[in-house]
Design an enzyme around this catalytic site. Structure first.
Site, PDB file in Angstrom:
ATOM      1  N   LYS A  76       1.033   4.139  -5.386  1.00 48.43           N
ATOM      2  CA  LYS A  76      -0.004   4.137  -4.347  1.00 48.43           C
ATOM      3  C   LYS A  76       0.623   4.617  -3.038  1.00 48.43           C
ATOM      4  CE  LYS A  76      -3.453   0.960  -2.300  1.00 48.43           C
ATOM      5  NZ  LYS A  76      -3.937  -0.439  -2.270  1.00 48.43           N
ATOM      6  N   SER A 151      -8.921  -0.976  -3.146  1.00 46.42           N
ATOM      7  CA  SER A 151      -8.454   0.230  -2.491  1.00 46.42           C
ATOM      8  C   SER A 151      -7.509   1.066  -3.349  1.00 46.42           C
ATOM      9  CB  SER A 151      -7.735  -0.141  -1.197  1.00 46.42           C
ATOM     10  OG  SER A 151      -6.547  -0.852  -1.476  1.00 46.42           O
ATOM     11  N   SER A 175      -7.554  -5.440  -4.308  1.00 44.64           N
ATOM     12  CA  SER A 175      -7.325  -3.998  -4.373  1.00 44.64           C
ATOM     13  C   SER A 175      -6.588  -3.508  -5.610  1.00 44.64           C
ATOM     14  CB  SER A 175      -6.576  -3.517  -3.134  1.00 44.64           C
ATOM     15  OG  SER A 175      -7.474  -3.401  -2.055  1.00 44.64           O
TER      16      SER A 175
END
Lengths: 481, 475
Positions: A76, A151, A175
């Site tokens: 990420k 997210s 997330s």
């Protein structure tokens, strides 16, 4: 081959049926093939093949290699990698190149991981659909009209689409688990403090935790083995023994007590989601698991607590992005204040601005006691309630997300509606507990996630139950790409 | 109406730890810009602070030396403000829970010993340094993350002089304990003042102003004098005092408005979520108490009792740890404490003040001083000559015995030789002899002076006095 698990690839590499180089090349090809549709990656590292070759060399020399060695994975884009950009999917960090490795990246490298790219996300990890990325819209591999969740949407979609064998994400209010649920993969958020946050660009320091996305539970155990443990660079990391989590696989579940909090199955949870969970829970009873209804009434306040605490911390954590030392600086400015205002106005997206304003307000003199301080008190109540629940049960099961993947734009204009996507995951972050989301089935051909919450540092127990459910369901979900 | 001032000080001292407060970068001063930095002290995305344990040790030491209670459970807090030299745009400091609180320092005022309360001492990080060059501004982050303690006093001082005495005493204690090197010119010791005035006898506080940028003891005293007068004049003219921050302008000799209360920051303090609570146990605190050196007040008391020094001398000698050490060394070698003290209070401090030097910078040793004193005591040289030898010793660091020998400064004690000089001088000065005979006793002084001059100061002064009188009476 793209849909094999990391442990299957590991076995193939060890048996010399494939080389790390071949697997890496195949993964890069797969990314080329499908990422135009999925948009999981912000950047692909073509030079990843070099580190794969290094692993092959070690194997050729007869060196012992670790479980994750030579297996392509991605990260990420809020976790720093030396010499690579770390943008947090924000314009303000569009040009920021990190001069250091996050501790998790260091540990993955030590384990021989082959990092193939940076993954899309909601800007600064604020969002539940990855629509808040400043750069691109990641699609749900099961339905390209729908969001992957957020997210860590890129991290979930990449694993679901066979574009990486596992990925790392971060979880502040859900997330990792919510996008894992929406994309039909395993997403594990460890206990707060289990994994070092050093090098994770902070959103809400007291809630953020790094964790893996994997195809199955066994892979989650392998990745946790590699990344967990005390780090002298993170004072909030816990000095708790890290066991070999794979020893928790294939355990008998007889007599394990599982609580179903009635508040997590009530209003607002889609029937399709409930139905899949009920099926999975029925299977558990056959395995000898004791199912018990419990009540967690304080959880209803978790979302309010979350938006005060996380936004307050974010308002301070994101203050450093000002265009002075690194990142994007506005072109024309009158003085230093103008430089701040313009750089930040141009550099941050709407959701980030909304949270900064919310947090700034909550911390302001005259409001601090009513918001921040009160939220801390309610946090303690939520923690105590979970602690009490764990006196009676070993684990708690709930839906991960109240619904399956929703369409682009469906919730984007209504922040409150979007915030409710995290209603089942947020209390876990407030309490700092470990939890996983695993696939429980499909509803309207879209994945449904099941959340298992454990007591502090009981990741092993979560793995045992998750593995049991996974075997009992044997879903083997794959999108049609 | 008579007014009195109410003064409180806020002092920042850089701690002498080797590394910074939240990372392992060195704290060394004066290196090339931005060479002592890392992701942590540059506030890079993702970097996290880890508290340096020795910072806590140093702060506890300061707290114990200032008679504070040490708070066993404290936490760090964030102070949020935007400023280019603050790399995170917040400072990690302490807010609701300072490490030390409720202490005091005693100062000697004309009215006797006065206790000045210390409200709190907390630990925090220093910011970088902005340098302005023409159109552009540059920032050096070497100082970013250097550990500081902020010491906040109670509003217990009533005059600029008291404030200065307090600050001097505080500096002396920080130096004694080696908590800080207290170099004001390098910024490792900085002082801000809060000052208000009120009618004498009133118990309420007036509106205060905060004064910044006072870089020396003298500046502190002068700035306060100016500000108190400004406030009193304003009140007398019927104006209102405004709560504001003012800057001392040394060149203009004025305090100048920096910002008003309306422009004051809301720092939005909250507990630092990247760090855990700091918990201390008794063992930790007692361990540090054991390393405490003798502090100025204790030392002073001992000098008075053990060595019989006058309070005034003891006070001055113990102001500096090095000076006190020099004195004690000399005493241990075998000098008379009172004589040594006289020398230190006289010649030593005079020359140090003239040259703006400190005792640690001198070339001669305490042993040299003892030797010099014993030369006088044995009558080898006179006091006057000794002072000359001292200057030579100060300049060159040479052994005083050698100086005396090389320069032929040994005192003349041969009565015949001195009598010869006396007679020669009397022969050359008939007018003085005549004056003496006419009852002008002043003439004796003149002749003695001439004899000393003729002997190049080497003649034993007592003998000269005696022989001049004898020879005069003979004429």
């Amino acid at each position: 081959m793209h849909y094999l698990s990391a442990h299957e690839i590991r076995d193939l590499i060890r048996k010399k049926e494939v080389t790390a180089e071949e697997v890496t090349i195949k993964t890069l090809e797969r990314i080329k093939e499908v990422d135009d549709k999925v948009n999981a990656y912000l950047e692909v590292f073509e030079d990843a093949v070099d580190s794969a070759k290094e692993i092959d060399k070690k194997i050729a020399q007869g060196e012992d290699i670790k479980d994750l060695a030579g297996i392509p994975m991605a990260i990420k884009d809020n976790i720093c990698m030396k010499g690579r950009k770390t943008t947090c999917a924000s314009k303000i960090l569009e040009n920021f190149v990190s001069p250091y490795d996050a501790t998790v990246v260091e540990r993955l490298k030590e384990n021989g991981a082959v990092i193939v790219g940076r993954l899309n996300m909601d800007e600064f990890a604020m969002g539940s659909s990855t629509e808040n990325s400043a750069f691109k819209k990641t699609k749900n591999p099961y339905d390209l009209e729908r969001v992957p969740g957020g997210s860590s949407g890129g991290s979930a979609a990449a694993v679901a689409a066979g574009e990486a064998y596992y990925t790392l994400g971060s979880d502040t209010g859900g997330s990792i688990r919510q996008p894992a649920s929406l994309c039909g993969v395993v997403g594990f958020k460890p206990t707060y403090g289990r994994v070092s946050r050093y090098g994770l660009v902070a959103f809400a320091s007291s809630l953020d935790q790094i964790g893996p996305f994997t195809r199955d539970v066994e892979d989650a155990a392998l990745v946790l083995n590699a990344i967990c443990g005390k780090d002298s660079k993170d004072s909030t990391s816990a000095d708790v023994n890290v066991e070999d989590f794979t020893t928790y696989l294939n355990k008998s579940l007889k007599g394990v007590k599982v609580g179903l909090p009635k508040e997590y199955f009530g209003e607002g949870i889609d029937d399709g989601v409930k139905k899949e969970l009920e099926k999975a829970i029925a299977l558990l009873k056959d395995l000898g698991v004791e199912i018990k209804e419990i009540s967690l009434p304080m959880s209803q306040y978790a979302l309010a607590v979350y938006y005060i605490l996380s936004s307050s911390e974010a308002s301070s954590n994101l203050a450093r992005f000002d265009g002075i030392r690194y990142g994007v600086r506005a072109k024309d400015f009158e003085d230093v204040v103008d430089l701040y205002v313009k750089s930040r106005s141009q550099g941050f997206g709407n959701e980030v601005k909304r949270r900064i304003m919310l947090g700034t307000y909550a911390l302001s003199s005259g409001y601090y006691d009513a918001y921040y301080k009160k939220a801390l008190k309610v946090k303690t109540l939520i923690i105590n309630e979970f602690k009490k629940a764990f006196e009676d049960v070993n684990l708690i099961i709930s839906p991960t997300s109240p619904s399956v993947a929703f369409k682009f734009g469906e919730k984007a204009d209504d922040p409150l509606k979007m915030y409710l996507s995290d209603i089942c995951t947020v209390p876990v972050n407030i309490a700092g507990l470990p939890a996983v989301s695993i696939p429980a089935g499909l509803s309207d051909n879209l994945p449904v996630g099941l959340q298992i919450i454990g007591n502090y540092f009981k990741e092993g127990e979560i793995i045992s139950l998750a593995h049991g459910i996974e075997k009992a369901l044997s879903l083997n979900l794959r999108p049609n790409l | 109406m008579d007014f009195e001032a109410v003064i409180g000080l806020e002092i920042h001292a850089e701690l002498s730890t080797k590394s910074k407060i939240f990372c392992s970068c060195t704290t060394e001063f004066g290196k090339d810009a931005n060479t002592h930095c890392c992701p942590v002290c540059l506030g890079l995305p993702g970097a996290l602070p880890v508290l340096n344990k020795s910072v806590v040790d140093y702060a506890i030491k300061a707290g114990l030396a200032l008679n504070c209670s040490i708070n066993k459970e404290t936490y760090m807090a964030r102070k949020n403000y935007f400023y280019p030299d603050a790399p995170k745009n917040y400072q990690i400091t302490q807010h609701e829970t300072p490490l030390c609180s409720e202490g005091y320092i005693e100062i000697e005022t004309e009215e006797g010993v006065k206790r000045i309360g210390i409200q709190r001492i907390h630990i925090e990080e220093d910011a970088g340094k902005a340098l302005h060059e023409g159109e552009s501004s540059l920032i050096d982050f070497n100082r970013s993350g250097v550990p500081l303690i902020e010491i906040v006093t109670k509003p217990d001082m009533r005059s600029p002089k008291e404030a200065r005495m307090f600050f001097e005493k505080l500096r002396s204690i920080l130096l004694y304990t080696e908590v800080s090197d207290c170099k004001m010119q390098e910024g490792s010791l900085r002082c801000d003042a809060n000052v208000s005035v009120r009618p004498k006898g009133s118990t309420e506080f007036g509106v205060k102003t905060e004064i910044k940028n006072m870089n020396s003891f003298k500046a502190l005293e002068k700035a306060l004098e100016y500000e108190i007068e400004r406030q009193i004049n304003a009140i007398k003219n019927g104006e209102r005092i405004v709560q504001e921050t003012r800057r001392w302008d040394e060149a203009k000799g004025q305090t100048i408005v920096m910002r008003s209360k309306e422009e004051a920051h809301d720092y939005r303090y909250f507990p630092e979520p990247d760090m855990v609570y700091l918990k201390l146990n008794d063992e930790w605190i007692e361990g540090i108490r054991k390393t405490m050196p003798e502090l100025p007040d204790e030392k002073k008391k001992r000098y008075i009792e053990e060595f019989g020094l006058p309070e005034y001398d003891a006070n001055i000698i113990t102001t500096s740890k090095e000076l006190a050490a020099f004195f004690e060394e000399a005493v241990n070698i075998g000098g008379n404490p009172k004589t040594i003290s006289n020398w230190i209070m006289g010649e030593v401090l005079r020359i140090l003040n003239d040259r703006e030097m400190e005792i640690k910078d001198v070339k001669f040793t305490s042993k040299d001083l003892v030797k010099l004193i014993s030369l006088v005591e044995k009558g080898t040289i006179s006091n006057t000559i000794a002072k000359k030898v001292f200057v030579e010793m100060f300049e060159t660091g040479k052994d005083p015995e050698k100086i005396v020998e090389e320069k032929g400064l040994v005192q003349i004690t041969d009565e015949g030789a001195i009598r010869d000089i006396v007679n020669k001088v009397l022969d050359e000065n008939p007018q003085s002899v005549a004056d003496f005979k006419n009852g002008k006793t002043k003439a004796v002084g003149f002749i003695v002076g001439q004899v000393m001059k003729a002997s190049k100061g080497k003649a034993n002064p007592q003998m000269v006095n005696k022989l001049v009188e004898e020879e005069l009476l003979k004429r």
